[in-house]
Design an enzyme around this catalytic site. Sequence first.
Site, PDB file in Angstrom:
ATOM      1  N   MET A   1      -9.709   7.221  -0.474  1.00  0.00           N
ATOM      2  CA  MET A   1     -10.622   7.530   0.636  1.00  0.00           C
ATOM      3  C   MET A   1     -11.325   8.844   0.346  1.00  0.00           C
ATOM      4  O   MET A   1     -10.686   9.795  -0.121  1.00  0.00           O
ATOM      5  CB  MET A   1      -9.833   7.646   1.941  1.00  0.00           C
TER       6      MET A   1
ATOM      7  N   HIS B   1      -8.348   0.453  -4.101  1.00  0.00           N
ATOM      8  CA  HIS B   1      -9.191   0.067  -2.961  1.00  0.00           C
ATOM      9  C   HIS B   1     -10.054   1.274  -2.627  1.00  0.00           C
ATOM     10  O   HIS B   1      -9.600   2.219  -1.985  1.00  0.00           O
ATOM     11  CB  HIS B   1      -8.282  -0.349  -1.793  1.00  0.00           C
TER      12      HIS B   1
ATOM     13  N   MET C   1     -12.369   3.140  -0.706  1.00  0.00           N
ATOM     14  CA  MET C   1     -13.055   3.320   0.585  1.00  0.00           C
ATOM     15  C   MET C   1     -13.880   4.587   0.458  1.00  0.00           C
ATOM     16  O   MET C   1     -13.583   5.647   1.033  1.00  0.00           O
ATOM     17  CB  MET C   1     -12.003   3.427   1.704  1.00  0.00           C
TER      18      MET C   1
ATOM     19  N   GLY D   1       1.286  -1.991   4.160  1.00  0.00           N
ATOM     20  CA  GLY D   1       1.700  -0.609   3.998  1.00  0.00           C
ATOM     21  C   GLY D   1       2.927  -0.281   4.813  1.00  0.00           C
ATOM     22  O   GLY D   1       4.060  -0.353   4.334  1.00  0.00           O
ATOM     23  N   SER D   2       2.706   0.050   6.096  1.00  0.00           N
ATOM     24  CA  SER D   2       3.804   0.593   6.895  1.00  0.00           C
ATOM     25  C   SER D   2       4.955  -0.391   7.047  1.00  0.00           C
ATOM     26  O   SER D   2       6.115   0.034   7.117  1.00  0.00           O
ATOM     27  CB  SER D   2       3.283   1.037   8.267  1.00  0.00           C
TER      28      SER D   2
ATOM     29  N   MET E   1     -10.526  -7.054   5.455  1.00  0.00           N
ATOM     30  CA  MET E   1      -9.889  -5.989   6.240  1.00  0.00           C
ATOM     31  C   MET E   1      -9.580  -6.512   7.642  1.00  0.00           C
ATOM     32  O   MET E   1     -10.478  -6.989   8.342  1.00  0.00           O
ATOM     33  CB  MET E   1     -10.814  -4.774   6.356  1.00  0.00           C
TER      34      MET E   1
ATOM     35  N   ASP F   1      -5.756  -7.100   4.266  1.00  0.00           N
ATOM     36  CA  ASP F   1      -5.295  -5.708   4.327  1.00  0.00           C
ATOM     37  C   ASP F   1      -5.455  -5.172   5.743  1.00  0.00           C
ATOM     38  O   ASP F   1      -6.579  -5.124   6.256  1.00  0.00           O
ATOM     39  CB  ASP F   1      -6.137  -4.878   3.338  1.00  0.00           C
ATOM     40  N   GLY F   2      -4.339  -4.756   6.335  1.00  0.00           N
ATOM     41  CA  GLY F   2      -4.399  -4.110   7.640  1.00  0.00           C
ATOM     42  C   GLY F   2      -3.419  -4.699   8.630  1.00  0.00           C
ATOM     43  O   GLY F   2      -3.618  -5.826   9.098  1.00  0.00           O
ATOM     44  N   GLY F   3      -2.333  -3.981   8.889  1.00  0.00           N
ATOM     45  CA  GLY F   3      -1.367  -4.429   9.889  1.00  0.00           C
ATOM     46  C   GLY F   3      -0.637  -5.705   9.518  1.00  0.00           C
ATOM     47  O   GLY F   3      -0.173  -6.425  10.411  1.00  0.00           O
TER      48      GLY F   3
ATOM     49  N   SER G   1       0.864  -1.179   0.000  1.00  0.00           N
ATOM     50  CA  SER G   1       0.000   0.000   0.000  1.00  0.00           C
ATOM     51  C   SER G   1       0.899   1.227   0.000  1.00  0.00           C
ATOM     52  O   SER G   1       1.846   1.314   0.788  1.00  0.00           O
ATOM     53  CB  SER G   1      -0.877   0.005   1.255  1.00  0.00           C
TER      54      SER G   1
ATOM     55  N   GLY H   1      -9.188   3.318   7.055  1.00  0.00           N
ATOM     56  CA  GLY H   1      -9.073   4.756   7.242  1.00  0.00           C
ATOM     57  C   GLY H   1      -7.654   5.232   7.501  1.00  0.00           C
ATOM     58  O   GLY H   1      -7.305   6.348   7.149  1.00  0.00           O
TER      59      GLY H   1
ATOM     60  N   HIS I   1      -1.124  -1.396  -4.248  1.00  0.00           N
ATOM     61  CA  HIS I   1      -2.425  -1.206  -3.592  1.00  0.00           C
ATOM     62  C   HIS I   1      -2.608   0.300  -3.346  1.00  0.00           C
ATOM     63  O   HIS I   1      -1.845   0.909  -2.587  1.00  0.00           O
ATOM     64  CB  HIS I   1      -2.424  -1.992  -2.279  1.00  0.00           C
TER      65      HIS I   1
ATOM     66  N   ASP J   1      -4.894   3.179  -1.937  1.00  0.00           N
ATOM     67  CA  ASP J   1      -6.005   3.443  -1.014  1.00  0.00           C
ATOM     68  C   ASP J   1      -6.689   4.752  -1.374  1.00  0.00           C
ATOM     69  O   ASP J   1      -6.095   5.826  -1.253  1.00  0.00           O
ATOM     70  CB  ASP J   1      -5.484   3.480   0.425  1.00  0.00           C
TER      71      ASP J   1
HETATM   72  C1  DX5 Z   1      -6.378   1.006   5.666  1.00  0.00           C
HETATM   73  C2  DX5 Z   1      -5.892   0.739   4.281  1.00  0.00           C
HETATM   74  C3  DX5 Z   1      -4.720  -0.167   4.228  1.00  0.00           C
HETATM   75  C4  DX5 Z   1      -3.537   0.340   4.996  1.00  0.00           C
HETATM   76  C5  DX5 Z   1      -2.414  -0.653   5.021  1.00  0.00           C
HETATM   77  O1  DX5 Z   1      -7.506   1.800   5.619  1.00  0.00           O
HETATM   78  O2  DX5 Z   1      -6.916   0.154   3.494  1.00  0.00           O
HETATM   79  O3  DX5 Z   1      -4.394  -0.490   2.896  1.00  0.00           O
HETATM   80  O4  DX5 Z   1      -3.058   1.532   4.489  1.00  0.00           O
HETATM   81  O5  DX5 Z   1      -1.400  -0.134   5.815  1.00  0.00           O
HETATM   82  P1  DX5 Z   1      -0.822  -0.947   7.052  1.00  0.00           P
HETATM   83  O6  DX5 Z   1      -0.164  -2.178   6.467  1.00  0.00           O
HETATM   84  O7  DX5 Z   1       0.120  -0.007   7.672  1.00  0.00           O
HETATM   85  O8  DX5 Z   1      -1.978  -1.324   7.934  1.00  0.00           O
HETATM   86 ZN    ZN Z   2      -6.298  -0.709   1.553  1.00  0.00          ZN
END
Ligand code: DX5
Ligand code: ZN
Length: 216
Positions: A38, A67, A69, A199-200, A138, A177-179, A9, A143, A34, A36
């Site tokens: 929003m 993605h 959102m 992502g991070s 998710m 997706d997420g952490g 991401s 967010g 990916h 994001d």
């Molecule tokens: C959250 C996003 C994810 C997120 C992933 O709303 O949809 O794609 O940025 O980042 P990490 O891996 O840091 O959770």
């Molecule tokens: Zn995402």
Amino acid sequence: MSRVLVAPSILGCDQGMLGPASRSLQDAGADMIHLDVMDGVFVPVLTVGSGVAAAVCSSVDIPVDAHLMVSRPGDLIDAFAEAGCGYITVHAEVDPHMDRLLCRIREAGCLAGLAFNPSTPLDMLRWEAKSVDLVLIMTVNPGYGGQEHMAHLHGKVRMARELLDSHGGGEALVAVDGGVNDSNSRALVQAGADILVSGSFITGSHDPAEAIRRLR
Ligand code: DX5
Ligand code: ZN
């Protein structure tokens, strides 16, 4: 077990440099990008539109998954398809006419993704298994990047795989997706994940190529 795909991401990257950032993630071994998107309504934060998606798509040779959102994804499908996105992923929570929406994504020439928030049941997959190319589970409330992974949802990943397989969606990929990081990636793949969105862990690392290798 087939090779897991890694989809970084780019939410945490320099937002003025998303094209070059995506290119360097491709060079680091990413299988997909990916993106994001929003709208500040479905989730509190506002990110990028189809213009930035086009810049990202033209910077890489690998597929880009938008993605979405957003609360009105139907308004954006054509623009993100024209931008060059390989996948467009919409949220199960936002549209009472999900079958129509998923069909429209394919008609626009893209692969159709369906995302589920942590609290959303997967029931819809019984009827839409043949209409999806990707299911995005998710494991944080969407967010923000950098949130803690919800490991209690690994059973939901397995359930998504089973529902797809038993309702004619055997070709569809399951993404998480997420952490996602190197301490939960093995369990996610064992639960049935085909794609790890991260992502991070990747973009916050000093060595994204090594982070991608560790996830695999
Ligand atoms: C959250 C996003 C994810 C997120 C992933 O709303 O949809 O794609 O940025 O980042 P990490 O891996 O840091 O959770
Ligand atoms: Zn995402």
